[in-house]
Design an enzyme around this catalytic site. Structure first.
Site, PDB file in Angstrom:
ATOM      1  CB  CYS A 117     -30.675 -43.746 -23.735  1.00 54.92           C
ATOM      2  SG  CYS A 117     -32.379 -43.430 -23.227  1.00 54.92           S
ATOM      3  CB  CYS A 120     -32.488 -42.681 -18.891  1.00 52.57           C
ATOM      4  SG  CYS A 120     -33.092 -44.132 -19.754  1.00 52.57           S
ATOM      5  CG  ASP A 525      -0.764 -13.981 -10.222  1.00 53.29           C
ATOM      6  OD1 ASP A 525      -0.514 -12.777 -10.295  1.00 53.29           O
ATOM      7  OD2 ASP A 525      -0.668 -14.653  -9.183  1.00 53.29           O
TER       8      ASP A 525
END
Length: 828
Positions: A117, A120, A525
């Site tokens: 989870c 954890c 660019d």
């Protein structure tokens, strides 16, 4: 790590063997061997190969002779003596997964076992980050991948792994084979737990149903007590085996004074089971064995399906790790026909390989003989085969489609394009974006609130109806566990990253998807981005005593070390002529290059740059060249102006499609370029881009983007060159670059277009926006479910088994919703 004198089996006679070191099954596609007691012993992965080789090298072969059992699968199979040697700190062992970042700083890619989870993840990140010398810890919940950075003077890798193990988890050096083994072990273990819980649930229900349907006085106390004892015995394996991981992880969290997703689950299951045991022992009160077994079964079913969906979602990166074949056909001499099969790990630059039709190209190289097509879809997302003829580059991991090819190896191992792609994907998966961090913080707070609500509800029901207090308490604990909340964001981001990679859009930073979805100002660019970047010399104008060919040679010599497309165009224009030696080369980014040829100083670059160095005004020919369009490059020396060059480029075919899409979505667009203002304005006008600025230096571009960012509503995306425009890209909220050539490893962009097609950016924007929409849907569903189900459970309308279905179903729903992102939009 295969020893040079180790004879590999010529035939797969040992297929299906178990690893001699750890006892796990050996995958059919792997070829890892270690010579032990004079025999080639087969290993399941590179980790076991390295460990076994170290055991042999350190004179500890007796370990294999005297052991009476294989080590536990979860543990690294090491004798105590070798553990003390610090194998994980050995430079040879670290080569495959540790990257040096500085003199003493190191970064490792690890895979964690035991993560269930978001709590954890939080626990591991907090615990490891507090270790001395650790500067970075980032863990991806969906992939279980961790990125750890440390100062080796203060802590060793073995110390970091020991710290992780100390809180009940295990970390391994990442490799694709190990990851797949752990995933298979997780599936097998979870399936057995589901089976035991399902079998126990069915048997318990057989004893519970008669008690439910029996009328008053129809079932004697002895029969009822016998059924209770039978239900208890059948529930024991469900609680002690199937639900054991919940209790183990909850106990670990409580010892560390932290709350994870398993705490409310373990508290609910444990309290209901213990109350039922007490009722059975005292022959009074209610029992909830049926609810306990049903809840555990439904919860495990949901987590099993969620695990399958999660593993499917993260399989994209793993596929890249497995695409390179184990063996290659190396030519003994070229030209010649004699060949040998060798492990790909033994290839070196300069080797000549034969690749037959249908085979995967094992390394980056160049074609020296043969004509064929290569399928590069896994790497670029481009489905059409790419023609390959002598002199053209080939990429390791692509598939030779039609005819045999002979290639010369140029890059192997970590220097290949495929390895660079994997590293960039791993970096993205390990970084945690802001939206995921917010979800984790909310989930932790939610657990604390949930425990408080459940406790208050249990006490209230004890006074209202003591017989129902326990199962109402359990229902509140279970139904509101925020598992769906913890899955909502990371699962969607993982699936989106994989989907984009299959489209040839490589996400290299964790925040990139969110930022791209919110971008409202796109800055482009020009050269190599909006145009193909293949500059061709259109005209040369001598201004001194040298002819056009002499000027081409001088220009090519000065530009021979530059990566800019204009430099490439000037080198091509020299036509392969011998170039003179250049001394004291000094390049000024965005301006030009200075150097000395035969002792004379020369300058080449923008006309203003050359004029400043030679101390003369611009000649009138400059304005004439600019009026004709294209890029104007000047060459000057100590004596004055030497000549002018006019180079031209064309817009990409897909550029109008992208700019039209952005215009339709009312996104602002700007072109920034170091080229002449007239050329930049002409291109912008052709592409319907309203704002264009030419003659800009990299610093000027950076300042322009910083100016845009002063508006709170602006989210700026910069699309440019991932190598030469690195400072400008870093300034933008999200950066996008073309990913062609061999410079991918140095690309600093947040997103890389591997197919070098601007249409991929448009499709990537659509996927990013769908991802944010799905994250919002998942979060709204999670909150709506919890805010609806908790009141219903508090007033006693939800039973524990119903709560188990609701909790498992909500988690599965957010995962399945995220998997919708795998449906790629149709490419026009």
């Amino acid at each position: 790590m295969n020893s040079p004198d180790l004879a590999l089996p010529d035939t797969p006679a040992d297929e299906g063997q178990e690893c001699y070191h750890c006892g796990l099954p050996v995958p059919a596609e792997t070829r890892h061997y270690v010579k032990i007691d004079g025999r080639a012993r087969r290993m399941c992965c590179i980790g076991c190969e390295a460990v076994a080789q170290s055991i042999v090298d350190n004179g500890l072969t007796d370990y294999y002779r005297h052991r009476d059992a294989m080590p536990e699968p979860q543990k690294e199979a090491l004798p105590a003596e070798l553990q003390e040697l610090g194998l994980f700190d050995h430079p040879d062992f670290q080569k495959s997964f540790v990257q040096p970042l500085g003199e003493h700083e190191r970064e490792a890619s690890l895979i964690l076992e035991g993560i269930t989870c978001a709590a954890c993840v939080w626990l591991n990140e907090q615990h490891v980050s507090r270790q001395p010398g650790v500067s970075l810890v980032e863990i991806n919940y969906a992939t279980r991948r961790a990125r750890v950075r440390w100062d080796e003077r203060l802590i060793k890798l073995s110390g970091i792994l020991a710290a992780i193990q100390a809180i009940g988890y295990r970390a391994y050096p990442y490799d694709a084979e190990r990851s797949e083994q752990i995933a298979q072990r997780e599936r097998r273990s979870m399936l057995w737990r589901v089976f035991v819980a399902g079998f126990g649930m069915m048997q318990v229900m057989m004893y519970a149903v008669p008690a439910y349907i029996a009328g008053e006085g129809e079932m004697g106390p002895d029969i009822e007590l016998m059924m209770r004892w039978a239900s208890l015995l059948l529930t024991l394996p469900v609680v002690l085996y199937s639900a054991a991981p919940f209790f183990q992880r909850a106990l670990r969290d409580l010892k560390l004074r932290r709350l994870g997703m398993d705490v409310p689950v373990a508290l609910g299951v444990g309290s209901a089971f213990l109350a039922s045991v007490w009722a059975t022992l005292t022959a009074g009160g209610e029992v909830y064995f049926d609810s306990v077994t049903m809840f555990v079964f439904f919860l495990l079913c949901g987590r099993y399906l969620e695990m399958l969906a999660r593993q499917k979602a993260v399989r994209g990166v793993e596929e890249l790790g497995k695409v390179i074949p184990a063996f290659a056909e190396r030519m003994c001499a070229w030209p010649g026909q004699e060949s040998e099969r060798v492990p790909v790990s033994q290839l070196a630059p300069g080797d000549v390989l034969r690749v037959r039709p249908g085979e995967v190209i094992p390394a980056d190289g160049v074609v020296v003989d043969g004509r064929s097509d290569a399928n590069e879809s896994l790497l670029t997302g481009e489905s059409r085969p790419v023609p390959k003829t002598p002199g053209q580059p080939v990429t390791g991991g692509s598939i030779n489609v039609s005819s045999p090819l002979v290639i010369r190896v140029e890059h192997v191992g970590d220097t290949t394009r495929l390895a660079a792609i994997r590293r960039l994907m791993e970096r993205a998966s390990s970084e945690k974006p802001r939206i995921a961090q917010q979800s984790d913080r909310v989930a932790v707070v939610f657990i604390v609130t949930l425990l408080a609500l459940a406790s208050v509800t249990g006490v209230a029901w004890y006074f209202i109806d003591p017989d129902r207090a326990l199962w109402v308490f359990v229902s509140v604990l279970v139904v509101a566990c925020p598992c769906a909340l913890s899955l909502a964001t990371p699962t969607a981001l993982t699936v989106a990253t994989d989907t984009l990679a299959r489209m040839g859009v490589l996400v290299t930073r964790g925040h990139a998807i969110e930022a791209l979805a919110r971008a409202n100002h796109f800055v482009f660019d020009k050269t190599g981005t909006l145009t193909y970047g293949r500059m061709t010399l259109e005209e040369v104008r001598p201004l001194g005593d040298r002819d056009a060919q002499a000027l081409r040679v001088l220009a090519a010599a000065l530009e021979q070390g530059s990566e800019h497309p204009i430099a490439e165009g000037l080198r091509q224009a020299a036509g392969g002529a011998a170039l003179p030696a250049v001394d004291e080369i000094v390049a000024e980014t965005g301006q030009g290059v200075a150097g000395r040829i035969a002792g004379r100083a020369l300058w080449i670059g923008r006309p203003e740059y050359v004029a400043a160095h030679i101390g003369q005004a611009l000649p009138p020919e400059v304005a004439e060249f600019e009026a004709r369009g294209g890029s104007v490059i000047a060459l000057g020396g100590e004596s004055g102006w030497l000549g002018l060059f006019r180079l031209a480029d064309v817009a990409r075919a897909e550029a109008p499609q992208l700019t039209a899409k952005l215009a339709g979505e009312r996104a602002a667009m700007t072109v920034l370029s170091g080229d002449t203002p007239a050329v930049v304005s002409a291109l912008a006008q052709d592409l319907a881009i309203p704002e264009a600025h030419g003659g800009m230096t990299p610093q000027g571009k950076q300042e322009f983007i910083a100016g845009l960012q002063r508006s709170p509503a602006a989210v700026v995306a910069m699309v440019g060159d991932g190598v030469n425009d690195a400072p400008v890209l870093a300034q933008a909220h999200v950066s996008v670059a073309m990913g062609g050539g061999t410079e991918l490893a140095r690309n600093q962009a947040d997103i890389v277009l591997l197919s070098e097609n601007l249409a991929g950016l448009g499709r990537g924007m659509d996927v990013a926006r769908r991802t944010l929409a799905i994250i919002r849907q998942n979060l709204w569903w999670s909150f709506a479910y919890n805010f609806t189900s908790v009141p219903l459970a508090m007033i006693g309308l939800v039973t524990p088994w119903m709560a188990g279905i609701g909790m498992a179903g909500s988690s599965l729903l957010v995962v399945l919703n995220a998997l919708r992102l795998q449906r790629q939009p149709r490419q026009d």
